[in-house]
Design an enzyme around this catalytic site. Structure first.
Site, PDB file in Angstrom:
ATOM      1  N   LEU A  27       0.910  -1.206  -0.007  1.00 10.51           N
ATOM      2  CA  LEU A  27      -0.147  -0.031  -0.013  1.00 10.51           C
ATOM      3  C   LEU A  27       0.960   1.143  -0.018  1.00 10.51           C
ATOM      4  CD1 LEU A  27      -3.113  -1.036   2.249  1.00 10.51           C
ATOM      5  CD2 LEU A  27      -2.624  -1.317  -0.061  1.00 10.51           C
ATOM      6  N   GLY A  28       2.105   0.943  -0.259  1.00 12.18           N
ATOM      7  CA  GLY A  28       3.091   2.141  -0.579  1.00 12.18           C
ATOM      8  C   GLY A  28       2.782   2.815  -1.873  1.00 12.18           C
ATOM      9  N   GLN A  29       3.857   3.673  -2.266  1.00  7.68           N
ATOM     10  CA  GLN A  29       3.818   4.385  -3.487  1.00  7.68           C
ATOM     11  C   GLN A  29       3.562   3.586  -4.875  1.00  7.68           C
ATOM     12  OE1 GLN A  29       7.156   6.688  -4.525  1.00  7.68           O
ATOM     13  NE2 GLN A  29       5.897   7.807  -5.796  1.00  7.68           N
ATOM     14  N   ASP A  81       3.428  -8.966   7.670  1.00 12.29           N
ATOM     15  CA  ASP A  81       4.453  -8.154   8.407  1.00 12.29           C
ATOM     16  C   ASP A  81       5.686  -8.585   8.401  1.00 12.29           C
ATOM     17  OD1 ASP A  81       5.904  -6.824  10.524  1.00 12.29           O
ATOM     18  OD2 ASP A  81       4.659  -7.496  12.228  1.00 12.29           O
ATOM     19  N   TYR A  83      17.906   5.849   5.163  1.00 14.05           N
ATOM     20  CA  TYR A  83      17.028   5.459   4.115  1.00 14.05           C
ATOM     21  C   TYR A  83      18.158   5.019   2.904  1.00 14.05           C
ATOM     22  CZ  TYR A  83      14.124   5.044  -0.268  1.00 14.05           C
ATOM     23  OH  TYR A  83      13.472   4.590  -1.335  1.00 14.05           O
ATOM     24  N   LYS A 115      19.635   1.084   1.889  1.00 14.91           N
ATOM     25  CA  LYS A 115      19.397   0.554   0.611  1.00 14.91           C
ATOM     26  C   LYS A 115      20.883   0.020  -0.019  1.00 14.91           C
ATOM     27  CE  LYS A 115      15.208   0.795  -0.406  1.00 14.91           C
ATOM     28  NZ  LYS A 115      14.350  -0.249  -0.615  1.00 14.91           N
TER      29      LYS A 115
END
Length: 342
Positions: free
Chosen positions: A37-39, A79, A168, A172
């Site tokens: 449900l993210g971008q 999760d 962030y 990554k």
């Protein structure tokens, strides 16, 4: 001689028929998307369902979905910090490919570093071990944020120094290196694309490049936009249509074509001022002001122009949306989004 020629022709025809039958009956992959449900998740699910079938793409998150999301196809609770729960999902749904979107983005991650470490790093440990255990093909997106102020910024090549200064970006780089290690050590089919700012009609989600989304929502709702970056801040960008095309093509690319497990991809680079100049052609009455905040420091450490020549060479990556197309698409899509919400 005639007998041999006829025999060869029959053999070739039989082989072609067998190949065609195999191509027709080849089972599509069962795909699990985390952080759905993210971008990118919802649009990615729609895109892949059109290609592989609605029931073969499972969207997951820890958030209660909208009716629209549930009606579009399978949605489950997952999760990424619960390893046994993930195991059960993979076994019960016979998952083949894992697309791991779960992450806290740059600006949000800086506001809650301990949570970003758990989600972005511990979560990555879980899904990559899961992929190794069940021999899944795993895709993990990376970002321009994986580079830092010591990296060359214009252009930023595929292989260069990476010293990011956000949690962030650090997470990554960790994901890229861990995935490459699992590929070389265990033969894991790990694939990763470094995306630039990805622009879609969905509301911004807390990334530094999200001004390029927020600007369309604000000018169409209020007629003005206050930008948190300087007008001349150049950053790489792409429309979500190109991002999903790159993801899909990369997932399908044969392993023998891939000289790397991590590739840069991009479509264009522009500044807030250049974007505003294009928007004025469609919304001449809007105005933009600039009030840089802490996100300016993040943007100043990121690439200005992304070199994706290796992706173009190895698996024929080609974007289709340029800046003019982008503005036209976003005006149309955001208007539709606003009308639907109201």
């Amino acid at each position: 001689m005639t007998f041999l020629r006829n025999l060869c022709q029959r053999t070739l025809a039989n082989n072609l028929r067998a190949y065609s039958v195999k191509a027709i009956i080849k089972k599509p992959p069962k795909i699990l998307i985390t952080g759905g449900l993210g971008q990118l998740g919802v649009e990615c699910a729609k895109y892949l369902r059109r290609k592989y079938g609605q029931e073969n793409v499972i969207l997951s998150d820890i958030i209660k979905p909208s009716t629209e999301v549930v009606n579009d196809g399978p949605y489950i609770f997952a999760d990424i910090l619960d390893f046994k729960g993930l195991q059960k999902i993979v076994v019960d749904h016979r998952v083949d490919w894992l697309i791991h979107f779960s992450a806290l983005l740059s600006a949000i991650g800086e506001q809650n570093v301990p949570l970003a470490v758990r989600v972005n790093i511990e979560g990555m440990h879980n899904v990559i071990e899961l992929a190794k255990q069940y021999k899944l093909r795993i895709f993990v997106p990376s970002t321009i944020g994986a580079f830092g102020p010591d990296s060359p910024r214009n252009p930023t090549p595929n292989i260069t120094v990476q010293r990011p200064r956000t949690i962030y970006g650090v997470s990554k780089v960790h994901a890229e290196l861990l995935g490459e290690y699992y590929y070389h050590k265990f033969g894991l089919d790990f694939r990763c694309l470094r995306f630039p700012g990805v622009i879609s009609s969905d509301p911004p989600g807390g990334g530094t490049t999200d001004y390029a989304i927020a600007i369309f929502h604000d000018i169409l709702r209020k007629g003005h936009y206050q930008c948190y970056l300087k007008p001349d801040t150049r950053l790489p960008m792409m429309h979500v249509k190109d991002a999903l095309q790159a993801l899909s093509n990369f997932l399908e690319a044969p392993n023998e074509l891939l000289n790397r497990r991590v590739y840069n991809v991009t479509s264009m680079s522009f500044t807030p001022e250049e974007l505003a100049d294009k928007i004025i052609k469609y919304v001449p009455e809007f105005n933009i002001t600039y009030q840089p905040d802490s996100r300016q420091d993040i943007a100043d450490s990121w690439p200005q122009v992304f070199d994706d020549s290796e992706a173009r060479r190895d698996w024929n990556w080609r974007p289709s949306v340029d800046l003019d197309n982008l503005v036209e698409l976003m005006i149309k899509e955001v208007k539709e989004k606003i009308a639907a919400n109201e």
